[in-house]
Design a protein around this motif. Sequence first.
Motif, PDB file in Angstrom:
ATOM      1  N   SER A   1      36.886  41.378  53.542  1.00  0.00           N
ATOM      2  CA  SER A   1      36.882  41.874  54.900  1.00  0.00           C
ATOM      3  C   SER A   1      35.697  42.636  55.165  1.00  0.00           C
ATOM      4  CB  SER A   1      38.391  42.653  55.026  1.00  0.00           C
ATOM      5  OG  SER A   1      38.354  43.502  54.024  1.00  0.00           O
ATOM      6  N   LYS A   2      35.241  43.582  54.117  1.00  0.00           N
ATOM      7  CA  LYS A   2      34.182  44.610  54.336  1.00  0.00           C
ATOM      8  C   LYS A   2      33.147  44.398  52.967  1.00  0.00           C
ATOM      9  CE  LYS A   2      35.913  48.606  55.155  1.00  0.00           C
ATOM     10  NZ  LYS A   2      36.159  50.046  55.564  1.00  0.00           N
ATOM     11  N   LEU A   3      31.981  44.390  53.152  1.00  0.00           N
ATOM     12  CA  LEU A   3      31.080  44.536  51.938  1.00  0.00           C
ATOM     13  C   LEU A   3      30.051  45.467  52.135  1.00  0.00           C
ATOM     14  CD1 LEU A   3      30.357  42.562  49.447  1.00  0.00           C
ATOM     15  CD2 LEU A   3      29.013  41.188  51.149  1.00  0.00           C
ATOM     16  N   ARG A   4      29.595  46.196  51.288  1.00  0.00           N
ATOM     17  CA  ARG A   4      28.410  47.177  51.356  1.00  0.00           C
ATOM     18  C   ARG A   4      28.065  47.237  49.765  1.00  0.00           C
ATOM     19  NH1 ARG A   4      29.270  52.049  48.677  1.00  0.00           N
ATOM     20  NH2 ARG A   4      31.561  52.766  48.740  1.00  0.00           N
ATOM     21  N   LEU A   5      26.588  47.673  49.956  1.00  0.00           N
ATOM     22  CA  LEU A   5      26.049  47.817  48.637  1.00  0.00           C
ATOM     23  C   LEU A   5      26.377  49.365  47.961  1.00  0.00           C
ATOM     24  CD1 LEU A   5      22.181  47.396  49.550  1.00  0.00           C
ATOM     25  CD2 LEU A   5      23.751  45.813  48.286  1.00  0.00           C
ATOM     26  N   ALA A   6      26.677  49.335  46.650  1.00  0.00           N
ATOM     27  CA  ALA A   6      27.100  50.427  46.105  1.00  0.00           C
ATOM     28  C   ALA A   6      25.978  51.270  46.016  1.00  0.00           C
ATOM     29  CB  ALA A   6      27.188  50.124  44.447  1.00  0.00           C
ATOM     30  N   ARG A   7      26.195  52.924  46.306  1.00  0.00           N
ATOM     31  CA  ARG A   7      25.491  53.788  46.557  1.00  0.00           C
ATOM     32  C   ARG A   7      25.034  54.625  45.131  1.00  0.00           C
ATOM     33  NH1 ARG A   7      29.558  55.138  50.680  1.00  0.00           N
ATOM     34  NH2 ARG A   7      29.126  53.901  52.470  1.00  0.00           N
ATOM     35  N   GLU A   8      23.899  55.348  45.362  1.00  0.00           N
ATOM     36  CA  GLU A   8      23.565  56.308  44.237  1.00  0.00           C
ATOM     37  C   GLU A   8      24.738  57.086  43.770  1.00  0.00           C
ATOM     38  OE1 GLU A   8      20.774  57.002  42.152  1.00  0.00           O
ATOM     39  OE2 GLU A   8      20.114  55.116  43.163  1.00  0.00           O
ATOM     40  N   GLY A   9      24.939  57.448  42.579  1.00  0.00           N
ATOM     41  CA  GLY A   9      26.306  58.142  42.181  1.00  0.00           C
ATOM     42  C   GLY A   9      27.428  57.330  41.837  1.00  0.00           C
ATOM     43  N   GLU A  10      27.405  56.193  42.350  1.00  0.00           N
ATOM     44  CA  GLU A  10      28.431  55.170  42.007  1.00  0.00           C
ATOM     45  C   GLU A  10      27.915  54.228  40.853  1.00  0.00           C
ATOM     46  OE1 GLU A  10      30.545  54.622  46.500  1.00  0.00           O
ATOM     47  OE2 GLU A  10      28.974  53.371  46.111  1.00  0.00           O
ATOM     48  N   PRO A  11      28.912  53.578  40.263  1.00  0.00           N
ATOM     49  CA  PRO A  11      28.662  52.759  39.151  1.00  0.00           C
ATOM     50  C   PRO A  11      27.743  51.549  39.608  1.00  0.00           C
ATOM     51  CG  PRO A  11      31.096  52.452  39.800  1.00  0.00           C
ATOM     52  CD  PRO A  11      30.638  53.504  40.568  1.00  0.00           C
ATOM     53  N   ASN A  12      26.374  51.692  39.667  1.00  0.00           N
ATOM     54  CA  ASN A  12      25.664  50.471  40.467  1.00  0.00           C
ATOM     55  C   ASN A  12      24.856  49.743  39.319  1.00  0.00           C
ATOM     56  OD1 ASN A  12      23.879  52.421  40.180  1.00  0.00           O
ATOM     57  ND2 ASN A  12      23.404  52.831  42.351  1.00  0.00           N
ATOM     58  N   SER A  13      25.037  50.140  38.316  1.00  0.00           N
ATOM     59  CA  SER A  13      24.308  49.352  37.222  1.00  0.00           C
ATOM     60  C   SER A  13      24.811  47.998  36.935  1.00  0.00           C
ATOM     61  CB  SER A  13      24.127  50.145  35.622  1.00  0.00           C
ATOM     62  OG  SER A  13      23.452  49.424  34.751  1.00  0.00           O
ATOM     63  N   PRO A  14      24.147  46.845  37.037  1.00  0.00           N
ATOM     64  CA  PRO A  14      24.607  45.641  36.799  1.00  0.00           C
ATOM     65  C   PRO A  14      25.113  45.396  35.558  1.00  0.00           C
ATOM     66  CG  PRO A  14      22.401  45.331  37.931  1.00  0.00           C
ATOM     67  CD  PRO A  14      22.557  46.961  37.403  1.00  0.00           C
TER      68      PRO A  14
END
Length: 320
Positions: A85-98
């Motif tokens: 229903s919604k999709l966004r990129l993970a931001r700085e400070g969030e767990p965004n390491s693949p």
Amino acid sequence: MTKKIYEHEIDDGFEIYVLIKSADVRLAKNGKKFIAFTFQDRSGQIDGKYWDAKEEDIKQFVPGQVVVVTGKRELYQNNPQLRISKLRLAREGEPNSPELYMESAPLKSEEMVEEVSQILFEITSAPINRIVRHILKKYQVEFFEYPAAKRHHHAFVGGLGYHTVSILRLAKTVLENYPAVNRSLLYGGIILHDIGKTIELSGSMSTEYTLKGNLIGHIVLIDEEITKACGLLNIDEDNEEVILLKHIVLAHHGKMEFGSPVVPHLLEAEIIHHLDNLDASINMIDTALLRTTPGTFGERIFGLENRTFYKPKFTQPTEE
């Protein structure tokens, strides 16, 4: 946002971090573009479609990116999928390491290296031993890091090495039961049978087929590597042991329609074909049943003729 994909039940709504493993842009019947995603975290992979995708969506939602998906887990034709229903990129400070979302083999790389290294001492044929050691050294890093497939079996970091170690363990039992089997051919063929996937596949992150992978394939690629090794090591390519080793890797898919240019005509080639299939099949079934409720059937498994497998409520009593 702490639960993983397969910790959610069917029809559960959620907002989770996942890694984009693949993102294929396609056209819907209405002529609008959509993105067919494969997402993953450490609980497994799942597909989802992002409808009416804009150009900016296509540019930013690419393999290797960590995203936050809002939606729910569903079943479509008995296969799990995400309704987005919604999709966004993970931001700085969030767990965004693949790396946080990549599955990995149950054995550490150094454990697999050690286990394969010990097997090498049991390959007593000098030309086979030299060829196997040469090719293994050339591709060792990739061999113990790459998946065994893009999608279906052992499709995780270290999956290629783990698949090989699993077959080597099965082969030990075969050798104990059938003393006529040639140990050098069996072990050498197992170690080399899939090592061409280090050329066929792009790596463990957002795995794709390379140009050589698409146009040549891992079976022919490893045959070429054996030829190259013979040239560098001054081994006669017409030596019977070399020809037999080549036959094993060329025949390990068992049938021409499955990609092998020849069918098995050696005992060891037939054994490796069946052990390869056995380990791949068990892995695919295990993976499906891990996310199946006892007393129900799991998802359809493409690599096993789209069959579904039942997960019994009955469990084996543990010994006290």
